[in-house]
Design a protein around this motif. Structure first.
Motif, PDB file in Angstrom:
ATOM      1  N   ARG A  30      -5.613  20.843  -2.365  1.00  0.00           N
ATOM      2  CA  ARG A  30      -6.036  19.678  -1.505  1.00  0.00           C
ATOM      3  C   ARG A  30      -4.063  19.043  -1.492  1.00  0.00           C
ATOM      4  N   ILE A  31      -3.871  17.858  -2.759  1.00  0.00           N
ATOM      5  CA  ILE A  31      -2.550  17.373  -2.129  1.00  0.00           C
ATOM      6  C   ILE A  31      -1.665  18.252  -2.398  1.00  0.00           C
ATOM      7  N   GLY A  32      -1.286  19.641  -3.345  1.00  0.00           N
ATOM      8  CA  GLY A  32      -0.175  20.214  -3.467  1.00  0.00           C
ATOM      9  C   GLY A  32       0.748  20.082  -4.456  1.00  0.00           C
ATOM     10  N   HIS A  33      -0.194  19.369  -5.331  1.00  0.00           N
ATOM     11  CA  HIS A  33       0.323  19.359  -6.868  1.00  0.00           C
ATOM     12  C   HIS A  33      -0.903  18.119  -7.591  1.00  0.00           C
ATOM     13  N   VAL A  34      -0.215  17.969  -8.611  1.00  0.00           N
ATOM     14  CA  VAL A  34      -1.711  17.120  -9.658  1.00  0.00           C
ATOM     15  C   VAL A  34      -0.808  15.736  -9.982  1.00  0.00           C
ATOM     16  N   PRO A  35      -1.141  14.963  -9.156  1.00  0.00           N
ATOM     17  CA  PRO A  35      -0.575  13.527  -9.037  1.00  0.00           C
ATOM     18  C   PRO A  35      -0.510  13.323 -10.269  1.00  0.00           C
ATOM     19  N   ALA A  36       0.472  11.834 -11.490  1.00  0.00           N
ATOM     20  CA  ALA A  36       0.091  11.312 -12.225  1.00  0.00           C
ATOM     21  C   ALA A  36      -0.929  10.835 -12.862  1.00  0.00           C
ATOM     22  N   ALA A  37      -1.089  10.021 -11.384  1.00  0.00           N
ATOM     23  CA  ALA A  37      -1.638   8.992 -11.427  1.00  0.00           C
ATOM     24  C   ALA A  37      -3.565   9.239 -11.304  1.00  0.00           C
ATOM     25  N   ALA A  38      -3.305  10.924 -10.790  1.00  0.00           N
ATOM     26  CA  ALA A  38      -4.861  11.679 -10.750  1.00  0.00           C
ATOM     27  C   ALA A  38      -5.553  12.553 -12.296  1.00  0.00           C
ATOM     28  N   VAL A  39      -4.452  12.168 -12.921  1.00  0.00           N
ATOM     29  CA  VAL A  39      -4.306  11.883 -14.495  1.00  0.00           C
ATOM     30  C   VAL A  39      -6.076  11.433 -15.281  1.00  0.00           C
ATOM     31  N   PRO A  40      -5.760  10.586 -15.130  1.00  0.00           N
ATOM     32  CA  PRO A  40      -6.223   9.088 -15.788  1.00  0.00           C
ATOM     33  C   PRO A  40      -8.017   9.444 -15.237  1.00  0.00           C
ATOM     34  N   LYS A  41      -8.148  10.054 -13.940  1.00  0.00           N
ATOM     35  CA  LYS A  41      -9.435   9.776 -12.997  1.00  0.00           C
ATOM     36  C   LYS A  41     -10.104  11.360 -14.083  1.00  0.00           C
ATOM     37  N   ILE A  42      -9.208  12.607 -13.918  1.00  0.00           N
ATOM     38  CA  ILE A  42      -9.579  12.947 -14.276  1.00  0.00           C
ATOM     39  C   ILE A  42     -10.332  13.120 -15.492  1.00  0.00           C
TER      40      ILE A  42
ATOM     41  N   GLU B  12       4.209  17.825  -9.232  1.00  0.00           N
ATOM     42  CA  GLU B  12       5.145  17.293  -8.709  1.00  0.00           C
ATOM     43  C   GLU B  12       5.480  17.492  -6.976  1.00  0.00           C
ATOM     44  N   PRO B  13       5.109  16.677  -5.999  1.00  0.00           N
ATOM     45  CA  PRO B  13       5.478  17.444  -4.561  1.00  0.00           C
ATOM     46  C   PRO B  13       6.067  18.735  -4.669  1.00  0.00           C
ATOM     47  N   ARG B  14       5.617  19.718  -3.832  1.00  0.00           N
ATOM     48  CA  ARG B  14       6.995  21.514  -3.784  1.00  0.00           C
ATOM     49  C   ARG B  14       7.232  20.845  -2.693  1.00  0.00           C
TER      50      ARG B  14
ATOM     51  N   PHE C 144      12.979  28.247 -12.949  1.00  0.00           N
ATOM     52  CA  PHE C 144      11.796  28.474 -12.466  1.00  0.00           C
ATOM     53  C   PHE C 144      10.804  26.963 -13.030  1.00  0.00           C
ATOM     54  N   HIS C 145       9.717  26.878 -11.962  1.00  0.00           N
ATOM     55  CA  HIS C 145       9.037  25.390 -12.151  1.00  0.00           C
ATOM     56  C   HIS C 145       9.578  23.832 -11.601  1.00  0.00           C
ATOM     57  N   HIS C 146      10.561  23.925 -10.823  1.00  0.00           N
ATOM     58  CA  HIS C 146      11.704  23.521  -9.912  1.00  0.00           C
ATOM     59  C   HIS C 146      11.622  23.397  -8.108  1.00  0.00           C
TER      60      HIS C 146
ATOM     61  N   ALA D 241      14.158  21.637  -0.714  1.00  0.00           N
ATOM     62  CA  ALA D 241      13.652  23.455   0.476  1.00  0.00           C
ATOM     63  C   ALA D 241      12.481  24.183   0.159  1.00  0.00           C
ATOM     64  N   VAL D 242      13.134  24.140  -0.926  1.00  0.00           N
ATOM     65  CA  VAL D 242      12.476  25.393  -2.133  1.00  0.00           C
ATOM     66  C   VAL D 242      11.835  25.008  -3.522  1.00  0.00           C
ATOM     67  N   THR D 243      10.282  25.310  -3.597  1.00  0.00           N
ATOM     68  CA  THR D 243       9.844  25.221  -4.732  1.00  0.00           C
ATOM     69  C   THR D 243      10.225  26.484  -5.965  1.00  0.00           C
ATOM     70  N   LEU D 244       9.908  26.829  -6.401  1.00  0.00           N
ATOM     71  CA  LEU D 244      10.881  28.326  -7.253  1.00  0.00           C
ATOM     72  C   LEU D 244       9.778  28.466  -8.665  1.00  0.00           C
ATOM     73  N   GLU D 245       8.625  29.069  -8.112  1.00  0.00           N
ATOM     74  CA  GLU D 245       7.444  29.533  -9.652  1.00  0.00           C
ATOM     75  C   GLU D 245       7.574  31.137  -9.902  1.00  0.00           C
ATOM     76  N   ALA D 246       7.003  31.077 -11.356  1.00  0.00           N
ATOM     77  CA  ALA D 246       7.563  32.458 -11.523  1.00  0.00           C
ATOM     78  C   ALA D 246       6.010  33.073 -11.451  1.00  0.00           C
ATOM     79  N   VAL D 247       5.484  34.279 -11.381  1.00  0.00           N
ATOM     80  CA  VAL D 247       3.727  34.711 -11.587  1.00  0.00           C
ATOM     81  C   VAL D 247       3.840  36.107 -12.253  1.00  0.00           C
ATOM     82  N   TYR D 248       2.705  36.114 -12.796  1.00  0.00           N
ATOM     83  CA  TYR D 248       2.823  37.886 -13.883  1.00  0.00           C
ATOM     84  C   TYR D 248       1.725  38.460 -12.260  1.00  0.00           C
TER      85      TYR D 248
END
Ligand code: FES
Length: 194
Positions: free
Chosen positions: A73-85, A109-111, A144-146, A152-159
């Motif tokens: 829903r947001i595109g990433h998990v914000p740090a401020a969501a951690v205490p709520k979770i 971080e935002p992608r 990767f993961h940056h 422009a581009v977020t780079l991720e590894a997938v398996y």
């Protein structure tokens, strides 16, 4: 997966078995969690996090569905969501951080505007995947993961993308590309950064 990862995974399974019930969460929700988190989230994002928690809290092993829902829903998990979770699941913040950092799928971080997912599993590795990964990191100037500094581009590894017959393979914004050679990759990356 090394012994430490296996030990941690077992620990997580046990922790999930001790999560609070939906009724317990409803009781805690009478005292709004906004006072706990929300430091780096907009009111809209904070509301999305609250709804992601409420929508998934009753599930077995709710931590992962909640994190997936937040990222969807947001595109990433914000740090401020951690205490709520953590509050909702009766976990420590460190435990929630542990889950997020254990699974590379989750971003804190935002992608970027484009998401590039390069397959690093065996079939692609056997067909030049390592050379492809090096070309991508060199051309983008990130690991990767940056995300590139221009956003422009977020780079991720997938398996494994289930596209082994067309190895080496990757996804760009969800679109599969296979049998990749250096020229094709260079053109795709240039287009993504244009
Ligand atoms: S190993 Fe890369 S798509 Fe299956």
């Amino acid at each position: 997966m090394n012994a430490g990862h296996i030990e941690y995974a077992l620990y997580r399974i046990l922790a999930y078995c001790n999560q609070p019930s939906a009724n317990e969460f409803t009781a805690t929700a009478r005292h709004p969690a906004q006072t706990i988190g929300g430091r780096n989230m907009s009111p809209h994002q904070s509301d999305l996090v609250d709804r992601a928690i409420a929508d998934n809290i009753a599930l077995d092993g709710a931590a992962l569905p909640i994190l997936h829902a937040i990222q969807d829903r947001i595109g990433h998990v914000p740090a401020a969501a951690v205490p709520k979770i953590a509050h909702a699941l009766n976990l420590s913040r460190a435990e929630v951080h542990g889950v997020i950092s254990f699974y590379h799928h989750f971003r804190t971080e935002p992608r970027g505007r484009h998401l590039l997912q390069v397959c690093r599993a065996e079939a692609c590795q056997a067909m030049g995947g390592e050379r492809l990964a090096k070309q991508v990191t060199d051309q983008l100037g990130i690991e990767f993961h940056h995300t590139t500094p221009d956003g422009a581009v977020t780079l991720e590894a997938v398996y494994c993308l289930g596209n082994c017959a067309c190895a080496p393979a990757m996804l760009l914004d969800g679109e599969p590309h296979g049998r990749l050679d250096a020229a094709t990759v260079e053109a795709l990356l240039a287009e993504a950064r244009a």
